[in-house]
Design an enzyme around this catalytic site. Structure first.
Site, short mmCIF file in Angstrom:
data_model
loop_
_atom_site.label_atom_id
_atom_site.label_comp_id
_atom_site.label_asym_id
_atom_site.label_seq_id
_atom_site.Cartn_x
_atom_site.Cartn_y
_atom_site.Cartn_z
N PHE A 53 1.10 -1.19 0.01
CA PHE A 53 0.09 -0.09 -0.06
C PHE A 53 0.89 1.32 -0.01
CE2 PHE A 53 1.08 -0.24 4.65
CZ PHE A 53 1.03 1.28 4.78
N LYS A 70 -1.27 -7.15 -9.33
CA LYS A 70 -2.25 -6.92 -8.02
C LYS A 70 -1.68 -6.10 -7.17
CE LYS A 70 -3.05 -8.49 -4.31
NZ LYS A 70 -3.55 -7.36 -3.38
N GLU A 86 -4.98 -3.66 -2.03
CA GLU A 86 -6.34 -3.49 -1.98
C GLU A 86 -6.65 -1.93 -1.39
OE1 GLU A 86 -4.68 -5.68 -0.56
OE2 GLU A 86 -5.53 -6.31 1.41
N SER A 104 5.42 -6.92 3.47
CA SER A 104 6.09 -7.34 4.55
C SER A 104 6.74 -8.52 4.45
CB SER A 104 4.88 -7.40 5.73
OG SER A 104 4.14 -8.37 5.10
N CYS A 143 9.25 1.85 3.32
CA CYS A 143 10.28 0.54 3.66
C CYS A 143 11.73 1.29 4.17
CB CYS A 143 10.30 -0.32 2.55
SG CYS A 143 10.90 0.37 1.36
N GLU A 155 9.10 -3.97 13.19
CA GLU A 155 8.82 -2.86 12.11
C GLU A 155 7.48 -2.34 12.32
OE1 GLU A 155 7.73 -3.85 8.07
OE2 GLU A 155 8.83 -2.37 7.44
P1 NAD Z 1 1.62 -6.60 3.02
O1 NAD Z 1 2.41 -7.68 3.06
O2 NAD Z 1 0.30 -6.72 4.17
O3 NAD Z 1 0.75 -6.55 1.60
C1 NAD Z 1 1.59 -6.62 0.30
C2 NAD Z 1 0.63 -7.27 -0.69
O4 NAD Z 1 0.55 -8.70 -0.19
C3 NAD Z 1 -0.54 -6.70 -1.01
O5 NAD Z 1 -0.67 -6.66 -2.48
C4 NAD Z 1 -1.51 -7.83 -0.28
O6 NAD Z 1 -2.91 -7.75 -0.72
C5 NAD Z 1 -0.79 -8.77 -0.26
N1 NAD Z 1 -1.25 -9.81 0.94
C6 NAD Z 1 -1.42 -9.33 2.08
N2 NAD Z 1 -1.49 -10.58 3.03
C7 NAD Z 1 -1.25 -11.45 2.38
C8 NAD Z 1 -1.70 -13.00 2.57
N3 NAD Z 1 -1.71 -13.56 3.47
N4 NAD Z 1 -1.45 -13.89 1.16
C9 NAD Z 1 -0.93 -13.42 0.14
N5 NAD Z 1 -1.11 -11.95 -0.03
C10 NAD Z 1 -1.22 -11.19 0.95
O7 NAD Z 1 2.46 -4.97 2.78
P2 NAD Z 1 1.73 -3.79 3.19
O8 NAD Z 1 0.94 -3.48 4.55
O9 NAD Z 1 0.63 -3.39 1.79
O10 NAD Z 1 2.90 -2.94 2.80
C11 NAD Z 1 3.81 -2.64 3.88
C12 NAD Z 1 4.89 -3.46 4.15
O11 NAD Z 1 5.75 -3.50 2.91
C13 NAD Z 1 6.00 -2.98 4.88
O12 NAD Z 1 6.57 -4.32 5.76
C14 NAD Z 1 7.18 -2.48 4.35
O13 NAD Z 1 8.38 -2.42 4.73
C15 NAD Z 1 7.09 -3.15 2.96
N6 NAD Z 1 7.67 -2.46 1.91
C16 NAD Z 1 8.90 -2.89 1.45
C17 NAD Z 1 9.88 -2.57 0.48
C18 NAD Z 1 10.99 -2.87 0.06
O14 NAD Z 1 11.54 -2.47 -0.91
N7 NAD Z 1 11.71 -3.79 0.65
C19 NAD Z 1 9.06 -1.29 -0.29
C20 NAD Z 1 7.86 -0.78 0.30
C21 NAD Z 1 7.23 -1.60 1.15
#
Ligand code: NAD
Length: 503
Positions: free
Chosen positions: A156, A180, A183, A233, A288, A388
């Site tokens: 997000f 994808k 959401e 994450s 991040c 985090e």
């Molecule tokens: P998230 O892991 O909750 O979601 C990321 C994606 O995975 C979304 O599209 C979501 O719909 C999907 N998803 C969520 N739960 C899932 C599940 N159980 N099974 C399959 N798919 C699932 O992350 P977020 O809250 O949207 O974003 C924040 C996180 O992203 C933080 O941890 C941040 O550090 C990380 N991030 C990392 C970088 C990097 O370059 N390393 C960059 C941006 C964000």
């Protein structure tokens, strides 16, 4: 997730060059984080919806992979021009669904454009090698070819920039895409799809499916998806990497972070205090590459904290469309989770120097507000240090030496970004050499590489071995092939069953 409401707009999928309702049996809610208002609903893809998008991408691949580099780069240039012209429109979409202030949203869009510009150079990037006469009348050359359909799953916190780390390069290399997005803020992806169509990209090359785990799992196990780029994450990144590779796909999965900023005693403390505030509280800490731990090498802590506090007192928090520095958190649940860390920090014995719950806000009362927060005397066993938090919470850890600072950073399970603040070139050089982190800043708090270098962390911040964009991005989205050719002259001849040797 709720049922359908006829009064709210629905963010739809984009499949085969047009909007699609999909099976539409499940919808998610999209909020304006600065008001708390439910503004839209988003269609959640079923397995059948993902299958339809993959089928469209598979069929488009047959022709897109054979389109000339000249045609591909023309479309990329056209797309880039349209995005540049309408950048502020995209920034407004990002602010309305994510909450970050407009100037920050525009900054994100500009970083996205830089990757598009990098991808415009695809004819140069795909040049292979050629060796003439490696053996008598034998030449060898290497080429790189696209993979097919690639999946992109994004978080997000950068709804415009993170998908753009991947899709311009994937498409430039001749692949087709199923994206994808998160959401929570899905509209930027559909906006990109519309702009691609205007730029002349053939139908089916760029598809968007919205949704949750159901869509992600189908992308991971669909036999026609060749590769997956994921950002999110760490637990989900690990899951995506393990399941995607088990299904035989190439996977790069970028995970979470806990970024440290080391301040040495000889540092310019005004510069360091500016940097800590900018990198700790920009985008409400939902980056991040945000700095979440300031490692103060004594005796600087007291003076540094006082300078950070002076700056924090000037920060304006409010609706990102107003003249403010920091917006709300993305959802009400996330705001409450981050606020819970303030209680946990106090309970575990850290000193709460600035309490973000007391911040005055220039915004509606329903917004998901939490002001900038500063803890001092944080120790590595506290949850505010180990987790985090992904919010505007900065922790100061006091250490006695450079070695102790390095040990702290290297003991952390994450290795996304880090920074050192010092005027000692030798110390900075030693740090860049010794630190176990993928992206390092020297007097630069958020060292996000420019598009022609590659973005990625180490350890629990990345699963897989390819970083995003730059030449690693081109490498990830292509397969190498080496051709050995001989054009015979009339003097050749003879049968030889031995292993080929150069002569
Ligand atoms: P998230 O892991 O909750 O979601 C990321 C994606 O995975 C979304 O599209 C979501 O719909 C999907 N998803 C969520 N739960 C899932 C599940 N159980 N099974 C399959 N798919 C699932 O992350 P977020 O809250 O949207 O974003 C924040 C996180 O992203 C933080 O941890 C941040 O550090 C990380 N991030 C990392 C970088 C990097 O370059 N390393 C960059 C941006 C964000």
């Amino acid at each position: 997730m709720t049922g359908s409401s006829p009064s709210l707009p629905i963010v739809r999928h984009w499949i085969d060059g047009k909007p699609s309702d999909g099976t539409a049996d499940r919808l998610g809610d999209v909020y304006d984080p600065a008001t708390g208002e439910l503004t839209k609903r988003v269609a959640f893809a079923s397995v059948a919806d993902v299958d339809q998008a993959v089928a469209s991408a598979t069929s488009a691949f047959a022709t897109w992979r054979n389109s000339s580099l000249a045609r591909r780069s023309k479309i990329l240039f056209a797309f880039r021009e349209i995005v540049v012209e309408r950048a502020s429109e995209l920034a407004a979409i990002v602010t309305a669904e994510h909450g970050k202030v407009l100037s920050d949203a525009l900054g994100e869009v500009n970083r996205a454009i830089e990757v598009m510009e990098f991808a415009c150079g695809i004819p140069h990037l795909l040049k292979g090698g050629y060796s003439e006469e490696v053996s008598t009348q034998v030449d060898v050359y290497s080429i790189r070819q696209p993979l097919g359909v690639v999946g992109i799953i994004s978080p997000f916190n950068f709804p415009a920039m993170v998908p753009s780390w991947f899709f311009p390069i994937a498409i430039a290399c001749g692949n087709t895409v199923v994206l994808k997005p998160s959401e929570k803020d899905p509209s930027a992806s559909v906006w990109f799809a519309e702009r691609w169509a205007e730029a002349g990209l053939p139908e089916g090359v760029f598809n968007v499916v919205h949704g949750d785990k159901i869509a992600v799992d189908r992308i991971l196990d669909h036999p026609d998806v060749q590769a997956v780029s994921f950002v999110g994450s760490t637990p989900i990144a690990r899951y995506v990497y393990e399941n995607g590779t088990k299904a035989g796909k190439r996977v790069q999965a970028l995970g979470g972070a806990k970024n440290h900023m080391v301040v040495l005693p000889d540092a310019d403390l005004d510069l360091a205090a500016d940097a800590a505030v900018n990198a700790g509280f920009g985008s409400a800490g939902e980056r991040c590459m945000a700095i979440s731990a300031v490692v103060a090498v004594e005796p600087v802590a007291d003076e540094l904290i006082s300078k950070i506090c002076e700056r924090m007192a000037t920060l304006k928090v409010g609706d990102g469309r107003r003249d403010v520095d920091m917006g709300p958190l993305v959802t009400s649940a996330h705001r409450d989770k981050v606020a819970g860390y303030l209680e946990a920090g106090v309970e575990s014995g850290a000193e709460l120097v600035v309490d973000g719950r007391a911040t005055e806000v220039d915004g509606e009362s329903g917004g998901y507000w939490l002001g900038p927060t500063l803890f001092d005397k944080v120790t590595p066993d506290m949850s505010i240090y180990t987790d985090e938090i992904f919010g505007p919470v900065l922790s100061v850890v006091r250490v006695s030496s450079y070695d102790a600072a390095l040990e702290l950073v290297n003991s952390n399970p994450y290795g996304n970004g880090t920074a050192i603040f010092t005027n000692d070139g030798g110390a900075a050089r030693r740090f860049q050499h010794e630190v176990e982190v993928g992206m390092v800043g020297v007097n630069v708090p958020i060292p996000v590489p420019v598009s022609y270098y590659s973005f990625g962390g180490w350890k629990a911040s990345l699963f897989g071995d390819s970083h995003a964009h730059g030449t690693e991005g081109v490498h990830f989205y292509t397969r190498g092939k080496v051709v050995t050719s001989r054009w015979l002259d009339p003097s050749h001849g003879g049968i030889n069953l031995g292993f080929p040797q150069t002569s």
